[in-house]
Design a protein around this motif. Structure first.
Motif, mmCIF file in Angstrom:
data_model
loop_
_atom_site.group_PDB
_atom_site.id
_atom_site.type_symbol
_atom_site.label_atom_id
_atom_site.label_comp_id
_atom_site.label_asym_id
_atom_site.label_seq_id
_atom_site.Cartn_x
_atom_site.Cartn_y
_atom_site.Cartn_z
ATOM 1 N N ILE A 230 0.848 -1.185 0.000
ATOM 2 C CA ILE A 230 0.000 0.000 0.000
ATOM 3 C C ILE A 230 0.889 1.242 0.000
ATOM 4 O O ILE A 230 1.871 1.310 0.741
ATOM 5 C CB ILE A 230 -0.931 0.022 1.224
ATOM 6 N N ILE A 231 0.544 2.222 -0.833
ATOM 7 C CA ILE A 231 1.263 3.492 -0.880
ATOM 8 C C ILE A 231 0.448 4.533 -0.113
ATOM 9 O O ILE A 231 -0.736 4.748 -0.407
ATOM 10 C CB ILE A 231 1.477 3.954 -2.332
ATOM 11 N N SER A 232 1.101 5.178 0.868
ATOM 12 C CA SER A 232 0.415 6.164 1.701
ATOM 13 C C SER A 232 1.305 7.389 1.907
ATOM 14 O O SER A 232 2.477 7.385 1.544
ATOM 15 C CB SER A 232 0.041 5.552 3.065
ATOM 16 N N LYS A 233 0.706 8.406 2.511
ATOM 17 C CA LYS A 233 1.411 9.648 2.871
ATOM 18 C C LYS A 233 2.077 10.301 1.665
ATOM 19 O O LYS A 233 3.247 10.656 1.684
ATOM 20 C CB LYS A 233 2.450 9.375 3.969
ATOM 21 N N LYS A 234 1.318 10.454 0.587
ATOM 22 C CA LYS A 234 1.842 11.113 -0.614
ATOM 23 C C LYS A 234 2.170 12.563 -0.301
ATOM 24 O O LYS A 234 1.367 13.298 0.253
ATOM 25 C CB LYS A 234 0.833 11.027 -1.748
ATOM 26 N N SER A 235 3.379 12.986 -0.695
ATOM 27 C CA SER A 235 3.801 14.359 -0.413
ATOM 28 C C SER A 235 4.202 15.124 -1.679
ATOM 29 O O SER A 235 4.555 16.299 -1.597
ATOM 30 C CB SER A 235 4.979 14.368 0.571
ATOM 31 N N TRP A 236 4.219 14.462 -2.847
ATOM 32 C CA TRP A 236 4.578 15.122 -4.103
ATOM 33 C C TRP A 236 3.354 15.216 -5.019
ATOM 34 O O TRP A 236 2.510 14.319 -5.057
ATOM 35 C CB TRP A 236 5.693 14.349 -4.817
ATOM 36 N N GLU A 237 3.316 16.302 -5.765
ATOM 37 C CA GLU A 237 2.288 16.497 -6.786
ATOM 38 C C GLU A 237 2.967 16.937 -8.077
ATOM 39 O O GLU A 237 4.126 17.368 -8.079
ATOM 40 C CB GLU A 237 1.276 17.565 -6.334
ATOM 41 N N GLU A 238 2.261 16.832 -9.189
ATOM 42 C CA GLU A 238 2.807 17.287 -10.464
ATOM 43 C C GLU A 238 3.117 18.780 -10.400
ATOM 44 O O GLU A 238 2.333 19.566 -9.859
ATOM 45 C CB GLU A 238 1.813 16.997 -11.587
ATOM 46 N N GLY A 239 4.270 19.169 -10.934
ATOM 47 C CA GLY A 239 4.719 20.553 -10.857
ATOM 48 C C GLY A 239 5.566 20.838 -9.641
ATOM 49 O O GLY A 239 6.117 21.934 -9.512
ATOM 50 N N HIS A 240 5.695 19.839 -8.777
ATOM 51 C CA HIS A 240 6.494 19.997 -7.561
ATOM 52 C C HIS A 240 7.982 20.070 -7.915
ATOM 53 O O HIS A 240 8.428 19.421 -8.865
ATOM 54 C CB HIS A 240 6.231 18.814 -6.632
ATOM 55 N N ASP A 241 8.743 20.858 -7.183
ATOM 56 C CA ASP A 241 10.202 20.942 -7.372
ATOM 57 C C ASP A 241 10.856 19.974 -6.399
ATOM 58 O O ASP A 241 11.123 20.317 -5.249
ATOM 59 C CB ASP A 241 10.681 22.376 -7.133
ATOM 60 N N GLY A 242 11.093 18.753 -6.860
ATOM 61 C CA GLY A 242 11.623 17.704 -5.982
ATOM 62 C C GLY A 242 13.087 17.905 -5.650
ATOM 63 O O GLY A 242 13.877 18.356 -6.480
#
Length: 307
Positions: A230-242
């Motif tokens: 299971i993938i949880s606690k997503k913190s990145w979105e498209e357009g994010h500066d990783g």
């Protein structure tokens, strides 16, 4: 009616006594605790490269398979770095080839100079032999001239021959000195070329490592799931500066779960690894059979953030 009430009270007391005795016997041979929880492997998924986030291909709290793509970072910069590293590698290899070709040429020149030096050395021996012969001939003619047995012309010819032989001997000696110096210089040049080749080889290895690093960074722009779960606690979105090392999400491995149970110190005396255990899952009313797998190296409090 009174007797019936006495029978009921007696039956209740009997049941209580039976359960009490059973619980007592159970407590003598079993240890129980309500301080327990289900545990599993939780791995934070972090980025090993920095860049603009092009795609996020997962929804929070959903199941993924090992290798599924989670995030894609823009590859323009990393592709350019790969091309630059490959170009630098080709340049380094060309320099190595030139150094090797130069070493071959210097080697041929050194061999030729060595051969020439040996030939000049042989000329020294030949001119020395001619000089000694001319000197003896001059001595003989001089004696004959003193005795009146040789003419002035013969004496002068002998002197001229001796002077010519002397000049040739001195010239051969100087030629040998020059050729020896050139041969020594060629040997030094061989050492210089060998050093240049070693330096070029080291540069090629460095450029190869830079290519591997650039390719690795380019490959890491695509981040995948480490295992099924299971993938949880997503913190990145498209357009994010990783950024490097920044957590993207957490992967929960639900294929292998275990129970972490906390017992009191007085309960550990008779607990053993490998013993059977019964686990009741309150949320679902499940009763599971398990085995004691291991004991913690310290108490749960010691492993907490604030012991």
């Amino acid at each position: 009616m009174k007797n019936k009430r006495i029978y009921i009270i007696g039956a209740v007391l009997l049941v209580i006594a039976v359960f009490g005795v059973r619980s007592y016997i159970m407590a003598q041979h079993h240890e129980t605790t309500d301080n327990a929880q289900l545990d599993g492997r939780i791995t934070p998924v972090r980025s090993s490269v920095a860049g603009y986030v092009l795609e996020v291909r997962f929804i929070d709290n959903t199941h993924v398979a090992k290798g599924d793509t989670l995030v894609i970072i823009d590859n323009v910069d990393y592709k350019a770095k790969v091309l630059q590293a490959e170009a630098a590698l080709e340049n380094a290899r060309a320099q190595l080839g030139m150094a090797q070709a130069g070493s071959t040429t210097v080697g041929f020149n050194a061999s030729a100079m060595q051969f020439n030096s040996q030939a000049v050395k042989n000329n020294i021996a030949a001119s020395g032999s001619r000089l000694r012969k001319a000197q003896k001939e001059l001595e003989r003619i001089q004696k004959m001239f003193n005795d009146g047995a040789a003419t002035q012309q013969q004496l002068e010819a002998a002197k001229a021959e001796e002077e010519t032989a002397q000049a040739q001997s001195e010239m051969a000696q100087k030629q040998y000195e020059v050729s020896s110096t050139q041969a020594s210089g060629a040997k030094s040049q061989i050492n210089v070329q060998a050093s240049q080749i070693a330096l070029s080889e080291a540069l090629v290895k460095q450029r190869e490592a830079e290519v591997r690093l650039a390719q690795s960074q380019h490959n890491n722009i695509v981040m995948t799931a480490p295992y099924d779960g299971i993938i949880s606690k997503k913190s990145w979105e498209e357009g994010h500066d990783g950024q490097i090392g920044q957590p993207i999400c957490s992967a929960v491995d639900n294929s292998r779960l275990w129970v972490t149970a906390n017992f009191k110190e007085t309960q550990f005396e008779n607990l053993r690894i490998g013993e059977k255990a019964t686990v009741t899952v309150d949320a679902y009313g499940l009763v599971l059979n398990g085995t004691v797998e291991s004991f913690g190296g310290a108490t749960g409090a010691k492993f907490s953030l604030l012991p």
